[in-house]
Design a protein around this motif. Structure first.
Motif, PDB file in Angstrom:
ATOM      1  N   GLY A   1      16.153 -26.351   3.847  1.00 20.85           N
ATOM      2  CA  GLY A   1      16.828 -25.508   4.534  1.00 20.85           C
ATOM      3  C   GLY A   1      16.736 -24.060   4.399  1.00 20.85           C
ATOM      4  N   ALA A   2      16.890 -23.518   5.633  1.00 18.89           N
ATOM      5  CA  ALA A   2      16.680 -21.765   5.663  1.00 18.89           C
ATOM      6  C   ALA A   2      17.616 -21.325   6.956  1.00 18.89           C
ATOM      7  CB  ALA A   2      15.248 -21.516   5.908  1.00 18.89           C
ATOM      8  N   ARG A   3      17.736 -19.940   6.846  1.00 19.04           N
ATOM      9  CA  ARG A   3      18.224 -19.223   8.062  1.00 19.04           C
ATOM     10  C   ARG A   3      17.119 -17.939   8.224  1.00 19.04           C
ATOM     11  NH1 ARG A   3      23.080 -18.596  10.345  1.00 19.04           N
ATOM     12  NH2 ARG A   3      23.981 -19.986   8.804  1.00 19.04           N
ATOM     13  N   ASN A   4      16.933 -17.942   9.546  1.00 16.80           N
ATOM     14  CA  ASN A   4      15.884 -16.923   9.925  1.00 16.80           C
ATOM     15  C   ASN A   4      16.572 -15.949  11.035  1.00 16.80           C
ATOM     16  OD1 ASN A   4      12.979 -16.690  11.789  1.00 16.80           O
ATOM     17  ND2 ASN A   4      13.670 -15.341  10.202  1.00 16.80           N
ATOM     18  N   THR A   5      16.517 -14.634  10.969  1.00 17.31           N
ATOM     19  CA  THR A   5      16.770 -13.927  12.186  1.00 17.31           C
ATOM     20  C   THR A   5      15.691 -13.061  12.465  1.00 17.31           C
ATOM     21  OG1 THR A   5      19.241 -13.831  11.305  1.00 17.31           O
ATOM     22  CG2 THR A   5      18.391 -12.115  12.876  1.00 17.31           C
TER      23      THR A   5
ATOM     24  N   GLY B   1       9.367  -9.043  14.978  1.00 13.84           N
ATOM     25  CA  GLY B   1       9.876  -8.604  13.723  1.00 13.84           C
ATOM     26  C   GLY B   1       9.595  -9.762  12.615  1.00 13.84           C
ATOM     27  N   PRO B   2       9.874  -9.595  11.410  1.00 14.03           N
ATOM     28  CA  PRO B   2       9.633 -10.492  10.230  1.00 14.03           C
ATOM     29  C   PRO B   2      10.305 -11.939  10.743  1.00 14.03           C
ATOM     30  CG  PRO B   2      10.403  -8.585   9.559  1.00 14.03           C
ATOM     31  CD  PRO B   2      10.668  -8.522  10.943  1.00 14.03           C
ATOM     32  N   THR B   3       9.604 -12.993  10.037  1.00 15.01           N
ATOM     33  CA  THR B   3      10.048 -14.279  10.284  1.00 15.01           C
ATOM     34  C   THR B   3      10.176 -14.900   8.850  1.00 15.01           C
ATOM     35  OG1 THR B   3       8.274 -15.237  10.858  1.00 15.01           O
ATOM     36  CG2 THR B   3       9.635 -14.540  12.800  1.00 15.01           C
ATOM     37  N   ASN B   4      10.762 -16.221   8.789  1.00 15.22           N
ATOM     38  CA  ASN B   4      10.708 -16.867   7.746  1.00 15.22           C
ATOM     39  C   ASN B   4      11.230 -18.193   7.715  1.00 15.22           C
ATOM     40  OD1 ASN B   4      13.584 -15.573   7.398  1.00 15.22           O
ATOM     41  ND2 ASN B   4      13.848 -17.652   6.284  1.00 15.22           N
ATOM     42  N   ASN B   5      10.723 -18.980   6.704  1.00 12.45           N
ATOM     43  CA  ASN B   5      11.192 -20.417   6.588  1.00 12.45           C
ATOM     44  C   ASN B   5      11.880 -20.554   5.156  1.00 12.45           C
ATOM     45  OD1 ASN B   5       9.018 -21.059   5.130  1.00 12.45           O
ATOM     46  ND2 ASN B   5       7.985 -22.087   6.844  1.00 12.45           N
TER      47      ASN B   5
ATOM     48  N   ASN C   1       6.951 -14.138   6.815  1.00 10.79           N
ATOM     49  CA  ASN C   1       6.215 -13.360   7.382  1.00 10.79           C
ATOM     50  C   ASN C   1       6.481 -11.927   7.859  1.00 10.79           C
ATOM     51  OD1 ASN C   1       4.115 -15.476   7.846  1.00 10.79           O
ATOM     52  ND2 ASN C   1       5.981 -16.459   8.987  1.00 10.79           N
ATOM     53  N   GLU C   2       5.727 -11.042   7.678  1.00  8.72           N
ATOM     54  CA  GLU C   2       5.754  -9.598   7.904  1.00  8.72           C
ATOM     55  C   GLU C   2       5.873  -9.493   9.592  1.00  8.72           C
ATOM     56  OE1 GLU C   2       3.997  -6.806   6.073  1.00  8.72           O
ATOM     57  OE2 GLU C   2       4.378  -7.371   3.640  1.00  8.72           O
ATOM     58  N   GLY C   3       6.419  -8.298   9.986  1.00  7.14           N
ATOM     59  CA  GLY C   3       6.215  -8.064  11.533  1.00  7.14           C
ATOM     60  C   GLY C   3       4.983  -7.676  11.913  1.00  7.14           C
TER      61      GLY C   3
END
Length: 832
Positions: free
Chosen positions: A705-709, A735-739, A744-746
């Motif tokens: 599970g993860a939260r990404n904004t 913008g940056p993303t993640n799981n 991942n950088e912007g």
């Protein structure tokens, strides 16, 4: 507005003509006939919907007249008398004959109208304001005016569309969600590569007329794609006579292309074709710093430097003919073919550490060659029973794709010598894909309402044959690897029925629909060791499977007109994301000995419920579009990395990426778009998209599970400089993303383009710089319990192209003429 103008004027003329026939009108001598023909002065093409105006000299309020037909002819009746005669066509200079006494039939002969340059500039400014059109279920973007698309690919064009992003690997996402369905002219197509985006990175953007962004698809569309649908509508010129465009491009790094869009329109038929050749050598690069945290690996750290040299050359041909059976019905047959020869030579230099000391440096060279052939044959029957929208369409389509990829791999030590013999492989992969489609759509208008029903059957098969040889250093010969030689056959069959009903009640419009779909997913391993394969993928997973899914997919779209240029829209739809062949093929890839990708045959479709609330407002020089959206997806896909339990002969832990079904994925977001035209020489366009997603679920006892904004934004400006040189700037930032495992950088990129019309506007020169700052690269950081990785990847470096477009029997920004036949996937008042 340009299309409504002739109809509104005709209604006015008809009203006055009716009024003139009342008692007191001059009808004693019976009506007379005025006839003639209207042509474009420069190219002698007929002007359909040009307007003949007859204004009585004695009674100026008495006006009659008519409009020209598809051949530019007019023939109207009027009472004898004295008239001021004029012939008008929007953006052309008006032809006038004042104080004409008409007592008998009169033929005005051929009238040739010349363009009014001042009016034409005004028309083009209006055209810039209507770049975005809003329907109940979609937004339509006309990308033909984007200078940065000259000499670009379809992927480049998509990356300039609001709400759409194309990442460093060429993957397309809508509102940050990669589960998007790509259609060509409203249908699945070999042009879109059967779900792959490789072809979109090779085909020219010149062939595109517009892109429909469908975030709340109506029931007419396949329910595939939880993010929504991108429908790419190709150009098909409808002007009578011979016309078209020729586009040539040269660039650096080495790039060259030639594309011709040609059309021949006669009274009974329309022949259209697109022929293109492209050659590109887009270099790429990558870097990875991997640290192993467990005790299994001999090496504590491996740094990889990757250089990619590509070559792609290909031909594409789209040839079709539309034959008009009657005034309201036609049959269209078309064929599309594409060949592509490519070679990707990837050099990977790996530096292996034990502790802080370099233990070994190896060089791995992968020479992946590609021979690809695609073909598609389509047959369409269209019957417009009347002008009110009563319509029947029948589509049949056959698509075929063949891709052969021989890849020799050679890995050896370059500096130190630890007794590692190296690795040599010969890989041959042959993939055959077939797709059959049958579709029937029926539309019945009922007053202001509209009823629609239809059927679609889609049958796809992919057959992947994988052959692998290992080099035996003891014997000096290649030996087949029987454990990894395999053949995987995958079938996806979808049968669906739909119905929908739309109506307009005052300022309120709605479109409600229901779609029933049955999906069959069938996979079969041919000629492989099932027991050995079962050990690789794990127990409890069926490598041979036959699954069926039956589902209902309701849709509802609403629009309320607050004012003439202001509305609110609400949309709801249920969607499905079906796993593609690569995601369920259980055989591991061999592009790397230590990091492999492996499909999951136990993967089930994901389902999503999506809601969308939109607001549109148009001012004189400003257009605002905005929306907020929410989506909840169950069984959502997620790619995770895990240890395989295997170690290479030289002591490196093998890690695999595998797609899994997570429990849920909730996504909420908002987007804003602005199109501003302060003056006729300046156009500004900006959009902003903000989203947050929260995924929940576990696999093999690990919580993923993860939260990404995140957010992304783009800005475009188009400026007309002195000497009518046009300058366009496109800027994009994600913008940056993640799981659960990777951040991942912007990413920022900047494109510039300049263009100049020459040869009396029959030609255009354009200079385009893609990724001016060479900054479009993916920078990622991965953290797992067993290893960490810092990586960087750039699929294509900065590209500079110079292109020349020549228009044959076409004017720049030629207006679409009302009444011509439409082949864009079926636009109507309530949806597509």
């Amino acid at each position: 507005m340009r299309q409504l103008f002739p109809l509104l004027l005709l209604l006015a003329l008809s009203f006055n003509y009716t009024y003139s026939q009342r008692p007191g009108g001059d009808r004693e001598r019976g009506p007379i006939t005025i006839s003639g023909k209207v042509l474009d002065k420069d190219d002698n093409l007929p002007l359909e919907y040009a307007t003949l105006v007859l204004q009585s000299v004695n009674n100026p309020d008495q006006i009659t007249g008519g409009i020209t037909d598809i051949d530019g002819n007019f023939k109207v009746e009027a009472s004898p008398g004295k008239y001021n005669i004029s012939i008008e066509y929007i953006s052309y200079k008006t032809f006038k004959l004042p104080n004409q006494t008409l007592t008998e039939n009169k033929d005005l002969g051929t009238v040739r109208l010349a363009l009014d340059v001042a009016q034409l500039e005004a028309v083009e400014v209006v055209g810039e304001k209507t770049t975005v059109e809003v329907r109940l279920d979609k937004k339509i973007y006309n990308i033909g005016k984007d200078l940065t698309n000259s000499g670009a690919t379809i992927s480049d064009a998509l990356d300039n569309i609001p709400s759409v992003t194309v990442d460093a690997d060429g993957a397309v996402a809508l509102r940050g969600n990669g589960n998007v369905r790509i259609l060509i002219n409203g249908r699945p197509s070999a042009l879109a590569g059967f779900g792959s985006t490789d072809a979109l990175q090779q085909l020219p953007a010149d062939a595109i007329e517009k892109v429909e962004v469908i975030t709340s698809p109506s029931a007419r569309y396949d329910a595939e794609g939880t993010a929504g649908i991108l429908n790419i509508v190709l150009k098909k010129e409808k002007t009578r006579g011979i016309n078209g465009t020729i586009n040539t491009t040269v660039g650096f790094p080495d790039a060259a292309s030639l594309t011709a869009n040609m059309n021949l329109r006669k009274e009974k038929y329309n022949v259209f074709t697109t022929l293109g050749y492209s050659y590109r050598t887009p270099p790429g690069n990558g870097f990875a710093d991997n640290i192993y945290l467990g005790d299994e690996s001999v090496f504590d750290r491996i740094i990889e430097d990757r250089d990619i040299n590509r070559m792609n050359s290909g031909f594409n041909l789209n040839l079709g003919m539309e034959y008009f059976l009657t005034e309201t019905s036609s049959v269209t047959a078309s064929a599309f073919g594409r060949t592509n020869n490519g070679e990707d030579i990837t050099e990977i230099v790996s530096t292996n550490f034990v502790g802080n000391d370099i233990n070994r440096i190896t060089q791995r060279i992968e020479d992946e060659q590609e021979e690809e052939k695609s073909a598609q044959f389509s047959l369409n029957y269209n019957n417009d029973f009347n002008t009110e929208g009563h319509k029947l369409t029948v589509d049949l389509q056959l698509s075929y794709n063949e891709e052969f990829k021989p890849t020799p791999i050679n890995e050896q030590e370059t500096i130190t010598n630890t007794g590692f013999d190296g690795a040599r492989l010969n890989i041959e992969e042959l993939e055959l894909q077939n797709e059959y489609l049958a579709q029937v759509d029926y539309i019945l208008p009922i007053g202001d309402a509209q009823f629609e029903a239809g059927y679609r059957g889609n049958w796809e098969q992919s057959d992947t044959d994988f052959y692998l040889e290992d080099f035996n250093f003891d014997t000096g010969a290649f030996v087949p690897n029987l454990g990894l030689i395999n053949r995987f056959v995958f079938n996806q069959n979808v049968n669906s029925f739909y119905t929908q009903y739309g109506n307009k009640l005052g300022d309120f419009s709605f479109l409600a629909g229901l779609r029933l779909e049955n999906t069959q997913l069938k996979g079969e391993i041919v000629g492989a060791d099932i027991e050995q394969l079962q050990e690789i993928i794990g127990e409890g997973i069926e490598v041979n499977f036959d699954k069926n899914y039956l589902g209902l997919f309701p849709t509802l779209n609403l629009i309320y007109e607050l004012a003439e240029n202001e509305n609110i829209s609400i949309g709801y739809n249920r969607r499905i994301n079906r796993p593609r062949g690569r995601f369920i093929n259980p055989f591991p890839s061999q592009s790397s000995r230590t990091n492999i990708f492996q499909g999951n045959p136990d993967l089930d479709p994901a389902f999503a419920n999506a809601f969308d609330l939109g607001y549109l407002k148009r001012w004189d020089k400003l257009t605002l579009t905005s929306s907020v959206y929410y989506q909840k997806e169950t069984n959502s896909f997620e790619r995770i990395q895990e240890e395989t339990g295997q170690i290479t002969t030289d002591g490196i832990v093998v890690i695999r990426s595998i797609p899994i079904n997570l429990a849920t994925n909730e996504r909420v977001g908002a987007e804003l778009g602005l199109l501003y035209n302060p003056t006729k020489w300046l156009r500004l366009n900006g959009s902003f998209n903000f989203f947050e997603f929260n995924s929940d679920g576990e696999f093999n006892g690990i919580n993923f599970g993860a939260r990404n904004t995140s957010w992304f934004s783009r800005f475009s400006s188009k400026v007309t400089l002195p000497s009518k040189i046009e300058w366009q700037t496109n800027a994009f930032y994600r913008g940056p993303t993640n799981n659960a495992q990777t951040v991942n950088e912007g990413i920022f990129s900047l494109n510039l383009a300049f263009s100049k019309d020459i040869l009396k506007e029959k030609g255009t020169l354009a200079l385009n710089v893609s990724d001016l700052l060479n900054s479009r690269r993916r920078i990622s950081s991965t953290q797992t319990p067993f290893f960490t990785s810092e990586s960087e990847f750039q699929w294509r470096e900065r590209q500079i192209t110079l292109s020349f477009v020549y228009r044959l029997n076409q004017k720049k920004q030629r207006r679409e003429r009302e009444g011509e036949r439409n082949d864009d996937g079926g636009d109507d008042e309530y949806g597509s």
